[in-house]
Design a protein around this motif. Structure first.
Motif, mmCIF file in Angstrom:
data_model
loop_
_atom_site.group_PDB
_atom_site.id
_atom_site.type_symbol
_atom_site.label_atom_id
_atom_site.label_comp_id
_atom_site.label_asym_id
_atom_site.label_seq_id
_atom_site.Cartn_x
_atom_site.Cartn_y
_atom_site.Cartn_z
ATOM 1 N N LYS A 140 0.830 -1.217 0.000
ATOM 2 C CA LYS A 140 0.000 0.000 0.000
ATOM 3 C C LYS A 140 0.862 1.263 0.000
ATOM 4 N N ARG A 141 2.110 1.122 0.435
ATOM 5 C CA ARG A 141 2.984 2.298 0.503
ATOM 6 C C ARG A 141 3.869 2.439 -0.751
ATOM 7 N N ALA A 142 3.697 1.524 -1.715
ATOM 8 C CA ALA A 142 4.521 1.570 -2.932
ATOM 9 C C ALA A 142 4.299 2.881 -3.684
ATOM 10 N N VAL A 143 5.357 3.364 -4.296
ATOM 11 C CA VAL A 143 5.284 4.578 -5.113
ATOM 12 C C VAL A 143 5.650 4.145 -6.529
ATOM 13 N N ALA A 144 4.627 3.866 -7.337
ATOM 14 C CA ALA A 144 4.887 3.300 -8.664
ATOM 15 C C ALA A 144 4.029 3.969 -9.740
ATOM 16 N N PRO A 145 4.130 5.306 -9.868
ATOM 17 C CA PRO A 145 3.275 5.993 -10.843
ATOM 18 C C PRO A 145 3.682 5.730 -12.289
ATOM 19 N N ARG A 171 3.119 1.480 -12.699
ATOM 20 C CA ARG A 171 1.834 1.065 -12.106
ATOM 21 C C ARG A 171 1.883 -0.378 -11.608
ATOM 22 N N PHE A 172 3.074 -0.838 -11.325
ATOM 23 C CA PHE A 172 3.270 -2.199 -10.792
ATOM 24 C C PHE A 172 3.798 -2.040 -9.370
ATOM 25 N N LYS A 173 2.893 -2.204 -8.411
ATOM 26 C CA LYS A 173 3.285 -2.005 -7.008
ATOM 27 C C LYS A 173 3.796 -3.313 -6.424
#
Ligand code: THU
Length: 131
Positions: free
Chosen positions: A20-25, A28-30
């Motif tokens: 939930k804390r991933a930063v993958a803009p 879009r693969f967290k």
């Protein structure tokens, strides 16, 4: 519940929270990762991307460098989970990190079809190592 089952559940929960804390803009693969140190500590990591794409960091790398910097030398298990529900096997660079810093770890991949377990010897045979 067996000891191993409890560990797997604990790591699954921790990886899901880290995801939930991933930063993958960009991709879009967290990805969320967690690990268990031999003192019982659970540490987590998520992938963190950057507009300068080469600076992006993998989730398991974050978890491993956190562990090493906290003095956790013996990593017993690692769990990796992606946002897509597909298995997310560690990339080549992370395999090399695991071979160096968590050579005995049980490596769990969580996906919608259940949990798969590997050793680093299976994922990176004949690893390049200091010895
Ligand atoms: N990624 C991880 O976090 N771990 C892996 O082992 C494979 C790839 C991330 C990096 C990037 O942010 C995104 O997944 C797509 O490659």
């Amino acid at each position: 519940m067996t000891y191993r089952k409890r560990i797997v559940e604990q790591l699954l929960e921790a990886s899901s929270e880290a995801l939930k804390r991933a930063v993958a803009p960009y991709s879009r693969f967290k990805v969320g990762a967690s690990l268990l140190a031999d003192d019982g500590t659970v540490l987590t990591g998520c992938n963190i991307e950057n507009p300068s794409l080469m600076l992006s960091i993998c989730a398991e790398k974050v978890a491993i460098v956190k562990a090493i910097s906290e003095g956790k030398k013996n990593i017993k298990a690692i769990m990796i989970k992606s946002s897509k529900g597909d298995y997310c096997p560690p990339c080549g660079a992370c395999r090399q990190l695991i071979a160096e810093f968590a050579p005995e770890a049980e490596i769990y991949l969580a996906g919608k079809r259940g949990i798969k377990k590997y050793t680093i010897k299976e994922l990176l045979p004949d690893a390049f190592k200091k010895d």
